[in-house]
Design a protein around this motif. Structure first.
Motif, PDB file in Angstrom:
ATOM      1  N   SER A 193      34.558  10.851   2.955  1.00  0.00           N
ATOM      2  CA  SER A 193      35.024  11.755   1.911  1.00  0.00           C
ATOM      3  C   SER A 193      34.364  13.121   2.043  1.00  0.00           C
ATOM      4  O   SER A 193      33.355  13.285   2.716  1.00  0.00           O
ATOM      5  N   GLU A 194      34.952  14.087   1.330  1.00  0.00           N
ATOM      6  CA  GLU A 194      34.402  15.437   1.339  1.00  0.00           C
ATOM      7  C   GLU A 194      32.987  15.427   0.766  1.00  0.00           C
ATOM      8  O   GLU A 194      32.091  16.110   1.262  1.00  0.00           O
ATOM      9  N   GLU A 204      34.404   9.899  -7.234  1.00  0.00           N
ATOM     10  CA  GLU A 204      33.404   9.412  -6.282  1.00  0.00           C
ATOM     11  C   GLU A 204      31.981   9.607  -6.813  1.00  0.00           C
ATOM     12  O   GLU A 204      31.069   8.872  -6.446  1.00  0.00           O
ATOM     13  N   ARG A 228      41.554   5.060  -8.464  1.00  0.00           N
ATOM     14  CA  ARG A 228      40.639   4.777  -7.362  1.00  0.00           C
ATOM     15  C   ARG A 228      40.816   3.364  -6.807  1.00  0.00           C
ATOM     16  O   ARG A 228      40.097   2.943  -5.908  1.00  0.00           O
TER      17      ARG A 228
END
Lengths: 252, 218, 471
Positions: free
Chosen positions: C3-4, C354, C402
């Motif tokens: 993920s970023e 996240e 999610r």
């Protein structure tokens, strides 16, 4: 706190999934310590896992299904002793939330009310007296966050070790800080977890100890796994196994 | 401008929509009390003030004026902003020849902002009270001693009558009857000179407010 | 897929100097906080009282906001309501336009960060200048705050000295903190002198008296709210308390928890603009009350506790994750534990969900929270909301978003196995027997650790052999 608990004749032992697979000798030692103090131990064989991994990942239905299978295993009104702050915390603090509004809520609350973390039980209920038969040794203690904050029993492991005359407890830097395990955290955020466990191993190494002890298998697996990867690992042990060894119990 | 009335209606409606959350706690009204006598209050107040680098001078009704003079002389102040209307201000103005050039805040800020911002060395003010626990002055600026007096000049000299030194903030609010009398436009707690720890957690003084705070206890 | 967030974390973990800056600062803050609470019983009592004060205010929130508005209006302060940050920005702009103001000087305000006010105004050619020393520093470097109380905590003095020298080349290079501070004082004093409008945040709003309380050390808050002819305060709707007597306990625990100070240098209580006859203070005072998702959080009896927050930053200072990855890794206005519960609720679990994973649930945050927000429990709840099937049963934004098929299937399988003990134990036994065949490369886990070592036999087998009661 079950401060009013009298020393029982018999108790239930919940071994936890991690100890079952990775640290079975800790489970055996815990039971032997309890038996040596004159208490019978029942180990319901159908036990598996407390459900915490799913609970902490947000999968409550799955956690509840597994938890439900566990609460059925402890029908008698006797204490349930667990050699892990993390699993004990799950049952004691989170079963009430997990079963809120469910048909078996009362049963879950009853189970939660009878849960003891092992070191808490040895100190507060058994008031165990330990005679150190081992050679002088320096140890570092890592108390899991759930034992420290959720269960509030960080002082118990210290007082048990304090009874052992040849054991020198050496404090390490940032001792109350989390080791970075956090269950699925170690897998979901591996970079942060790695940074945390690296710092933890550094602080423990800097303390110059012969052994690391903890009341939680998860932390041990994390910290000792990291030390082994680094090489020249400091041996680590679950507190139950360490106490049993030091006080003359022969490892079976 | 957007329609803030509609926003108001919407927000309040949303807050009223859910089942009213319960407070569930009733420990709100506890009031810390310390059984400190006058000497202990002075000791605590002074200790706290000195710890944050304020200067504290003890004085009496007869000596306070001399203490102000000495402070002005020691700091080499070229001028001092003092109200000519407050009781103590009048006494200072009556002995103007013994003080640095006295200035007065006698017109709205717009009339002399440049001078206040760049030409005033120090200001002298009264106080509304003090708090021993935290080492704090209570200021309630008014027309005679406006808000900026205790903020803009690099040195602030304040007189605190020990009779008005309370143990805690809560006690001051209660015993001075702040709610009953109504709040002034601006009430201030001042606990030392202006400071910052924004650079490497290292304390530096005199960021935007006074670099020096001098308290004269009478 | 990485993920970023994880990519940013990786990048920031590699910045040794920044990590050292955070470590040094957080260690100092933790020690100073501890020094302020020598009496543990008193600390716990004050935490309970502070929690009760905030919970009481939230239990009467709409009424208190109306009372606050009525009292502020009576005192001459103009109240504006904004549902979104867009609206809040427009309100600020509208007030500025009424006064033909081309610049605004700002005291420290996290809500203005939340609004993105600086960018909004700058895009319109209006200067928005930060006057808090830390905010001033990071604005020079075009950065966002890395901490809600100490925005420039990620920089050390050498980095700041270089930055000042680069931006103000006429002034000789110095690493002296006093000299750097005096430089900022001189620059900003001219700005305070000339600014047509000042902006600030608010720490507490008192409904009973119609008072805005601001807490600060530097005097930038007092300057911004006193020197310019117009003062605009921006804050969240949750910041109200019922009575003036609620302020002293909250103030006491706020400053001690935040920076380990018994009190800040200034506590500024504003109840009205300049009254007739008064010689200074702003002619106009405006309060902008921002919702921006707060009323939605309010609708959930469990998540509501999020709104008790008094923004002391203690949870951030004590977080073992924050201290390592730093504030910028979060990619949000509020970082650390409070950010990890607040931001996903405001922006949605699909946007910042996240962050709910960026915690070991160690509880260091809730242990120090002055208003006892159960942050780990809220993280747990948000993880649940993120993956739950009955997303319609919760108001949390982005709930259910999610959930992935593969993860859901994994847990389903796990639950099936753990509810079938005979199979489960056969599996465990087999695993110990054939452990040599298990993979030793477990990706992330084994990058810094050896693979978990299974025992020779399970606890179940050993106890059976020992004859421990299997009743």
């Amino acid at each position: 706190m079950n401060m009013t608990q009298q020393k029982p004749d018999t108790l239930y032992f919940f071994g936890t999934c991690l100890i079952d697979l990775m640290y079975p000798q800790a489970g055996v030692s815990a039971i032997q310590l309890i038996q040596r103090a004159g208490v019978n131990v029942i180990f319901p064989p159908a036990q598996t896992c407390c459900g915490q991994p799913a609970w902490n990942s947000g999968y409550r239905d799955e956690a509840r299904a597994v938890a439900r299978a566990q609460i059925a295993l402890f029908p008698k009104p006797i204490p349930i002793v667990i050699p892990s702050g993390s699993c004990a915390g799950m049952m004691k603090a989170h079963y009430p939330e997990l079963f809120k509004g469910e048909a078996d809520e009362a049963q879950a609350l009853d189970v939660a009310g009878r849960v003891f973390e092992l070191t808490e039980f040895l100190v507060d209920v058994l008031q165990i007296e330990l005679q150190d038969l081992g050679a002088p040794i320096k140890v570092a203690v890592h108390t899991s966050c759930s034992a420290r904050r959720e269960m509030g029993v960080a002082d118990k492991i210290e007082s048990l070790l304090g009874q052992l005359s040849n054991v020198e407890r050496v404090e390490h830097a940032r001792k109350p800080e989390c080791c970075g395990f956090g269950g699925t955290f170690a897998v979901k955020e591996p970079e942060i977890s790695a940074a945390m466990v690296l710092d933890k191993t550094t602080h423990i190494r800097n303390a110059g100890v012969d052994r690391l002890v903890s009341q939680d298998g998860g932390c041990l697996m994390n910290i000792s796994g990291a030390m082994e990867k680094q090489g020249n690992a400091i041996p680590s042990q679950h507190i139950a196994e360490f106490l049993w060894e030091r006080t003359g119990g022969n490892a079976s | 401008m957007s329609n803030t009335t509609a926003s108001r209606t919407n927000i309040l409606a949303r807050l009223r929509e859910p089942q009213r959350p319960e407070c569930g706690f009733d420990e709100r009204d506890y009031l810390s009390r310390f059984d400190w006598d006058r000497a202990e209050r002075v000791r605590r107040f002074t200790e706290r003030m000195v710890a944050v680098r304020a200067e504290v001078h003890q004085a009496t009704a007869d000596t306070w004026l001399d203490v102000v003079k000495q402070v002005c002389a020691a700091k080499g102040l070229k001028n001092l902003l003092v109200s000519p209307e407050t009781e103590r201000g009048k006494q200072i103005h009556a002995q103007a020849e013994h003080f640095p050039a006295l200035k007065t805040y006698d017109r709205p800020i717009e009339g002399w902002k440049e001078e206040l911002f760049y030409g005033v060395d120090a200001a002298f003010t009264s106080t509304f009270g003090g708090i021993a626990e935290t080492g704090t002055l209570i200021l309630m600026p008014d027309a005679e001693e406006p808000r900026l007096m205790s903020l803009v000049p690099p040195v602030h000299i304040a007189v605190l009558e020990v009779d008005k030194l309370y143990t805690t903030f809560a006690e001051a609010v209660q015993e001075q009857g702040w709610v009953k009398t109504g709040m002034p436009s601006n009430a201030l707690l001042v606990s030392g000179p202006s400071k910052s720890a924004d650079i490497e957690q290292t304390l530096a003084y005199g960021v935007h407010g006074p670099k020096e705070l001098v308290v004269i206890l009478v | 897929m990485t993920s970023e967030f994880r990519l940013t974390v990786r990048e920031n973990l590699a910045k040794a100097e920044v990590r050292a800056n955070f470590y040094r600062a957080m260690d100092g803050l933790m020690t100073r906080r501890l020094d302020q609470f020598p009496d543990k019983v008193e600390l716990e009592r004050l935490r309970t009282q502070s929690m009760a004060i905030r919970a009481n205010a939230l239990s009467k929130l709409p009424e208190l906001l109306e009372q606050l508005e009525a009292n502020l209006t009576r005192n001459g302060i103009q109240v504006h309501w904004a549902e979104t940050t867009d609206q809040a920005n427009q309100i600020v702009l509208g007030i500025m336009q009424q006064h033909n103001a081309q610049s605004i000087i700002k005291g420290k305000s996290m809500v203005s960060e939340e609004m993105g006010l600086n960018h909004f105004l700058e895009a319109l050619g209006i200067e928005a200048l930060e006057s808090d020393l830390g905010e001033f520093i990071i604005q020079l470097d075009h950065e966002a705050p890395s901490h809600i109380i100490m925005p420039a905590i990620h920089k050390n003095r050498v980095q700041i000295a270089k930055l000042f020298h680069e931006k103000f080349p006429d002034i000789p290079y110095t690493e002296d903190v006093d000299e750097l501070t005096q430089l900022a004082r001189r620059i900003l004093r001219d700005k305070f002198y000339a600014a047509p409008v000042g902006l600030s945040g608010v720490n507490f709003m008192v409904a009973e008296t119609g008072t805005l309380c601001l807490v600060e050390n530097e005097g930038n808050g007092r300057m911004s709210t006193t020197a310019p002819p117009v003062h605009i305060a921006v804050t969240g709707i949750e910041k109200v308390v019922e009575s003036l007597s609620d302020v002293p306990p909250l103030l006491s625990i706020l400053t001690r928890s935040a920076t380990g100070q018994p009190i800040t240098t200034y506590v500024n209580m504003i109840s009205s603009p300049r009254k007739p006859g008064e010689k200074d203070g702003p002619e106009e005072v405006h309060l902008v009350l921002l919702d921006n998702g707060r009323s939605n959080i309010y609708s959930d009896p469990e998540l509501l506790a999020t709104l008790r927050c008094i923004r002391c930053g203690a949870c951030i200072n004590h977080c073992p994750v924050y201290v390592r990855i730093g504030g910028h890794s979060y990619g949000t206005v509020y970082p650390g534990p409070i950010g990890s519960i607040l931001e996903p609720q405001k922006a949605g679990l699909d946007v910042h969900g996240e962050l709910t994973q960026a915690s070991t649930l160690c509880g260091a945050c809730s242990e120090v929270c002055p208003v006892r927000i159960p942050i780990p429990s809220i993280l747990n709840r948000l993880r649940y909301d993120g993956v739950r099937k009955d997303a319609a049963n919760t108001n949390t934004v982005g709930s259910g978003k999610r959930r992935t098929l593969s993860e859901a299937a994994t847990w389903k399988t796990w639950a099936w196995a753990a509810t079938h003990p005979a199979l489960y134990h056969t599996g465990s036994k087999l695993a110990t027997r054939f452990k040599g065949m298990l993979p030793t490369n477990l990706g992330a886990w084994t990058s810094v650790r050896t693979a978990p070592k299974l025992a020779e036999s399970t606890l179940h087998e050993r106890l059976k052999a020992l004859g421990v009661d299997h009743e």
